[in-house]
Write an enzyme that holds these catalytic residues in place. Structure first.
Site, PDB file in Angstrom:
ATOM      1  N   ASP A  14     -26.538  -4.148 -26.106  1.00 23.33           N
ATOM      2  CA  ASP A  14     -26.080  -4.977 -27.222  1.00 23.33           C
ATOM      3  C   ASP A  14     -25.363  -4.087 -28.234  1.00 23.33           C
ATOM      4  O   ASP A  14     -25.957  -3.152 -28.784  1.00 23.33           O
ATOM      5  CB  ASP A  14     -27.293  -5.667 -27.865  1.00 23.33           C
ATOM      6  CG  ASP A  14     -26.895  -6.762 -28.839  1.00 23.33           C
ATOM      7  OD1 ASP A  14     -25.700  -7.113 -28.894  1.00 23.33           O
ATOM      8  OD2 ASP A  14     -27.779  -7.268 -29.546  1.00 23.33           O
ATOM      9  N   ASP A 108     -19.922  -8.708 -26.767  1.00 22.59           N
ATOM     10  CA  ASP A 108     -20.665  -7.537 -27.240  1.00 22.59           C
ATOM     11  C   ASP A 108     -22.031  -7.331 -26.604  1.00 22.59           C
ATOM     12  O   ASP A 108     -22.793  -6.472 -27.049  1.00 22.59           O
ATOM     13  CB  ASP A 108     -20.825  -7.602 -28.759  1.00 22.59           C
ATOM     14  CG  ASP A 108     -21.623  -8.803 -29.225  1.00 22.59           C
ATOM     15  OD1 ASP A 108     -21.724  -9.785 -28.465  1.00 22.59           O
ATOM     16  OD2 ASP A 108     -22.139  -8.772 -30.352  1.00 22.59           O
ATOM     17  N   GLU A 109     -22.373  -8.069 -25.567  1.00 25.04           N
ATOM     18  CA  GLU A 109     -23.666  -7.826 -24.915  1.00 25.04           C
ATOM     19  C   GLU A 109     -23.621  -8.234 -23.452  1.00 25.04           C
ATOM     20  O   GLU A 109     -22.846  -9.087 -23.045  1.00 25.04           O
ATOM     21  CB  GLU A 109     -24.809  -8.535 -25.647  1.00 25.04           C
ATOM     22  CG  GLU A 109     -24.710 -10.043 -25.676  1.00 25.04           C
ATOM     23  CD  GLU A 109     -25.940 -10.692 -26.298  1.00 25.04           C
ATOM     24  OE1 GLU A 109     -27.079 -10.255 -26.014  1.00 25.04           O
ATOM     25  OE2 GLU A 109     -25.755 -11.652 -27.059  1.00 25.04           O
TER      26      GLU A 109
END
Length: 366
Positions: A14, A108-109
């Site tokens: 993350d 983003d993860e």
């Protein structure tokens, strides 16, 4: 503790305050300052906040004017989604250096299954460390990671040492880790559910574990079954490299509230145009059209209709959306309209073979 199901080595990576961190990296003048990606106007919304801004209670999805009230020195930065996608692709390329089993959740993860990996490294902990170091070397950004036997625990663990940290929950630590966990930290337990659990005397994983499956199902429906299993470390969801979308949509928030139905129909045409573009690009069609209406008092209403055939054409989407708009009188002036298409033609046969299993050794190293 011994588990009666195959153990995996799962990493959840993350990025730390991703959008805001990209802006601070690209513009050194913003480093160390409280920034918010999004709009600071009366109708603006925060998409992301730097850690400096979060100290003042600024959070994503917060109204821009409220964020500014909390943090008078807050600097608003216009989103650059093309740039975020570019950096995300750099990060994703690092993941594929280790495994092809990568399941992105957003820009983003992502989850990574490194049980068997391209580096032949038996330690998921060391792999996570290497990945975070490579991300920093190539992008200048920091990431946090969680490592454990399944996706649920890995995701929870990735929040433990944020920012720029990681946590491993080994198989023998799973029970204690989950029992000690604050119920608010359980992925899938939101604010409303947490408050309901408090009223039922459930404050920690241990409290949750003490409840029977029947009790949890009676109070939380299907989610109760999920809670019953995850608190025992049972979560069989595999890392899926190709996530099939359940719906495709487009929406617009207006600079001024709309009271005129004629203006709303004009806006719906623009939204339908954008939705058609996305559907054509993905070569997707669907049967269920949903109209989303957010009123000026922020109450939300959805209206849906399922057709007997798949559609992706703007004209048919717009025709149905107009029908849904006129289905009932509007409750107030409107600040947002959206159209989404679900019940998509992306269905495929489920893999009937058993999951790639790993024999459970006496010591399953992480």
């Amino acid at each position: 503790m011994e588990f009666d199901f195959p153990l995996r080595k799962i990493i959840h990576v993350d990025m730390d305050a991703f959008y805001a961190s990209v802006e601070q990296h690209d513009n050194p003048e913003l480093k160390g300052k409280p920034i918010a990606v999004g709009g600071g106007s009366k109708r603006g919304v925060v998409s992301a906040a730097s850690y400096e801004a979060r100290k003042f209670g600024v959070r994503s999805a917060m109204a821009g004017y409220l964020a500014k009230r909390n943090c008078p020195d807050l600097i608003f930065v216009k989103p650059r989604f093309d740039r975020y996608k570019e950096v995300s692709q750099q990060i994703r390329s690092i993941f594929f250096e280790y495994t092809d089993l990568v399941e992105p959740l957003s820009l983003d993860e992502a989850y990574l299954d490194v049980t068997e990996n391209k580096k032949g490294n038996p330690s998921a902990t060391l792999i996570a460390k290497e990945i975070r170091e490579k991300i920093f070397e190539r992008t200048g950004l920091t990431a946090s990671a969680g490592i454990s036997i399944n996706k649920f625990i890995a995701k929870v663990a990735s929040d433990y040492h944020k920012p720029n940290g990681q946590k491993t929950v080994n198989p023998e630590e799973v029970v204690e880790f989950l029992e000690d966990l604050d119920i608010r930290k359980f992925y899938g337990v939101g604010k409303v559910t947490a408050e309901k659990m408090y009223r039922l005397g459930i404050f920690t994983g241990k409290d949750l574990k003490a409840k029977t499956a029947e009790f949890l199902e009676a109070n939380f429906g299907k989610s109760g079954t999920y809670y019953y299993h995850v608190v025992r470390g049972i979560h069989h969801s595999t890392v899926k490299p190709h996530r099939t979308p359940k719906s495709v949509g487009a929406e617009r928030t207006f600079s001024e509230n709309l009271s005129s139905e004629i203006l709303m129909l004009e806006r719906l045409e623009n939204i339908a145009n954008e939705l058609e573009r996305r559907l054509k690009k993905s070569k997707i069609a669907g049967k269920t059209i949903t109209l989303k209406i957010k009123y000026s008092d922020f109450t939300l209403q959805t209206r849906s209709k399922t057709l007997p055939y798949f559609i992706s054409d703007k004209a048919l989407i717009l025709e149905t959306a107009k029908e849904l708009l006129s289905q009932a009188p509007l409750q107030n002036s409107v600040r947002l309209l959206g159209i989404s298409l679900a019940n998509l033609n992306t269905g495929h046969k489920k893999n009937e073979t058993k999951e790639n299993s790993v024999s459970v050794q006496l010591k399953f190293e992480f």
